[in-house]
Design an enzyme around this catalytic site. Structure first.
Site, PDB file in Angstrom:
ATOM      1  N   SER A  22       9.600  24.369 -22.177  1.00 57.29           N
ATOM      2  CA  SER A  22       8.341  23.647 -22.316  1.00 57.29           C
ATOM      3  C   SER A  22       8.217  23.060 -23.726  1.00 57.29           C
ATOM      4  O   SER A  22       9.054  22.262 -24.136  1.00 57.29           O
ATOM      5  CB  SER A  22       7.178  24.582 -21.964  1.00 57.29           C
ATOM      6  OG  SER A  22       5.977  23.877 -21.818  1.00 57.29           O
ATOM      7  N   HIS A  65       5.986  25.233 -13.251  1.00 59.24           N
ATOM      8  CA  HIS A  65       6.172  25.371 -14.696  1.00 59.24           C
ATOM      9  C   HIS A  65       6.129  26.857 -15.063  1.00 59.24           C
ATOM     10  O   HIS A  65       5.274  27.601 -14.588  1.00 59.24           O
ATOM     11  CB  HIS A  65       5.073  24.620 -15.436  1.00 59.24           C
ATOM     12  CG  HIS A  65       5.322  24.480 -16.896  1.00 59.24           C
ATOM     13  ND1 HIS A  65       6.124  23.494 -17.417  1.00 59.24           N
ATOM     14  CD2 HIS A  65       4.879  25.198 -17.959  1.00 59.24           C
ATOM     15  CE1 HIS A  65       6.163  23.605 -18.732  1.00 59.24           C
ATOM     16  NE2 HIS A  65       5.420  24.639 -19.088  1.00 59.24           N
ATOM     17  N   ASP A 123       5.750  20.839 -11.110  1.00 58.09           N
ATOM     18  CA  ASP A 123       5.461  20.891 -12.543  1.00 58.09           C
ATOM     19  C   ASP A 123       5.048  19.506 -13.012  1.00 58.09           C
ATOM     20  O   ASP A 123       5.761  18.530 -12.764  1.00 58.09           O
ATOM     21  CB  ASP A 123       6.725  21.351 -13.296  1.00 58.09           C
ATOM     22  CG  ASP A 123       6.516  21.530 -14.790  1.00 58.09           C
ATOM     23  OD1 ASP A 123       5.432  21.181 -15.300  1.00 58.09           O
ATOM     24  OD2 ASP A 123       7.449  22.022 -15.448  1.00 58.09           O
TER      25      ASP A 123
END
Length: 319
Positions: free
Chosen positions: A163, A288, A258
Site C-alpha cells: 500500500s 486491500h 481494491d
C-alpha cells in the site's frame, strides 16, 4: 494489464468484512491519527509470533529527522551473499509500524531465506511528504553499509512494501535512479499507492464496502500531503513520471476488490512499456490488505499464494 474482480469476494474475505463491519469501528475522519494508530495496533499486533527466526533485532539508526527505528530479521540461512529485503509497511503514511507488520516480515524472511529489514519511517501529519521517503532512503543507505554485518550482498537489495509502503518502495527506486544511491536489485510492490486512484474504474467500483474506503483514502492524503503540488510529485506518485526506464525489475501484486487495483496495474503497464521486467499478479477475489492476512483469525490461502509468487519472482531475478 487488464485486471478484474471476481463476481464476489472470496468467502473467507466476505466473512472478514462482515466481522469488521460488526465491530462498528469509528471512521478515520472521526478520530485523531494517534487514536487511529492505537486502533490499528490493537487489530494487528499479537503477543506471540507465529514464526520463530534465528534472530530478530531492533536497531536505532541516524535518520534525516532524528533517530530512526529499524528491525532486522535473520532466518538463519547460510552464506554472506544472500539478498536483503528492505520493507516499508502500509498504513496510508499515517498509521502502521514495524510491529503491525512483524508477521509479514517474519514470513518473508522465512520463505525467502533472506534477511529482512523493516523500517519505522516517520508518519504524517508529524512527518508529511517527503519526510517518510527521506527516512526510507536513509534506511537503504544503512542497509547497504551494514550488508556485511547482516550477511547479505549489497548488490542484491530488494525494496518492498504494501500500500503506502509499496508507493514508498516505488518512489525510492525512482529517486535512486535519478539522484543516485545504493543499487536496488528488485521492487516488490504490493497493491502500491503509486498514482491517483480516484481516476480509475477500480476506485469507483470498490471505494465502499471493501475495507479501504474513499473517506479513508481522503483522510490519509489529507494528512500526508501539505499542498496540492506535493500530490503531483513523481516521487510521491511515480505513475506521474514521464520516464520509467532503467528502473529495477518489479513484482506487482493487486487485489480485485481494491480501489488501488488499477493504479498498480497501470504502473505495471508503464514499467513494461519502458522496458522494465515486470511480473504482475492480480488476485481477483481479494481485498486491500490481504497480503497480511496470513494467520488466525483471518488466514487466507490466496495470501500465502501471493507470498509464494513474490518469493519466486525475487528468486528468479536475483539468482
Amino acid at each position: 494489464m487488464t485486471p478484474s474482480s471476481a463476481d464476489e469476494p472470496h468467502p473467507d474475505v466476505q466473512a472478514f468484512l462482515e466481522l469488521y463491519e460488526s465491530l462498528d469501528a469509528p471512521e478515520f475522519s472521526e478520530i485523531t491519527p494517534e487514536e487511529a494508530r492505537r486502533n490499528f495496533e490493537e487489530l494487528r499486533v499479537t503477543d506471540e509470533p507465529d514464526i520463530e527466526l534465528a534472530s530478530v533485532e531492533d536497531h536505532t539508526i541516524d535518520g534525516p529527522h532524528g533517530d530512526l527505528a529499524v528491525r532486522s530479521y535473520d532466518p538463519g540461512t547460510e552464506g554472506d551473499d544472500r539478498p536483503l529485503l528492505l520493507y516499508f509497511h502500509g498504513g496510508g503514511w499515517v498509521i502502521g509500524s514495524i510491529d503491525t507488520h512483524d508477521g509479514v516480515c517474519r514470513k518473508l524472511a522465512d520463505d525467502t531465506g533472506y534477511p529482512v529489514v523493516s523500517v519505522d519511517y516517520g508518519l504524517a501529519p508529524e512527518h508529511p511528504f517527503p519526510e517518510g521517503l527521506q527516512d526510507c532512503y536513509a534506511a537503504l543507505e544503512w542497509a547497504a553499509e551494514q550488508a556485511d554485518e547482516l550477511h547479505a550482498d549489497p548488490e542484491k537489495i530488494v525494496v518492498g512494501g504494501d500500500s503506502a509502503g509499496g508507493g514508498l518502495a516505488a518512489g525510492l527506486s525512482l529517486l535512486v535512479r535519478d539522484q543516485g544511491g545504493p543499487e536496488i536489485a528488485h521492487q516488490l510492490l504490493i497493491y502500491p499507492s503509486v498514482g491517483d486512484a480516484a481516476a480509475t474504474e477500480a476506485y469507483e467500483a470498490n471505494k465502499e464496502g471493501y475495507f479501504l474506503t474513499e473517506s479513508d483514502m481522503e483522510w490519509f492524503r489529507g494528512h500526508y500531503f501539505e499542498t496540492e503540488i506535493d500530490m503531483g510529485n513523481v516521487y510521491a506518485f511515480p505513475l506521474f513520471a514521464n520516464d520509467l526506464s532503467d528502473l529495477p525489475p518489479a513484482t506487482i501484486i493487486t487485489a480485485g476488490f481494491d480501489p488501488l487495483r488499477d493504479v498498480g496495474a497501470n504502473y505495471a503497464d508503464r514499467l513494461a512499456d519502458a522496458g522494465v521486467s515486470v511480473e504482475y499478479h492480480n488476485y481477483d477475489d481479494m481485498i486491500h490488505g490481504f497480503f497480511s492476512m496470513i494467520s488466525d483469525p483471518i488466514d487466507l490461502d490466496p495470501a500465502h499464494e501471493a507470498h509464494d509468487a513474490a518469493v519466486a519472482n525475487m528468486d528468479a531475478t536475483l539468482e
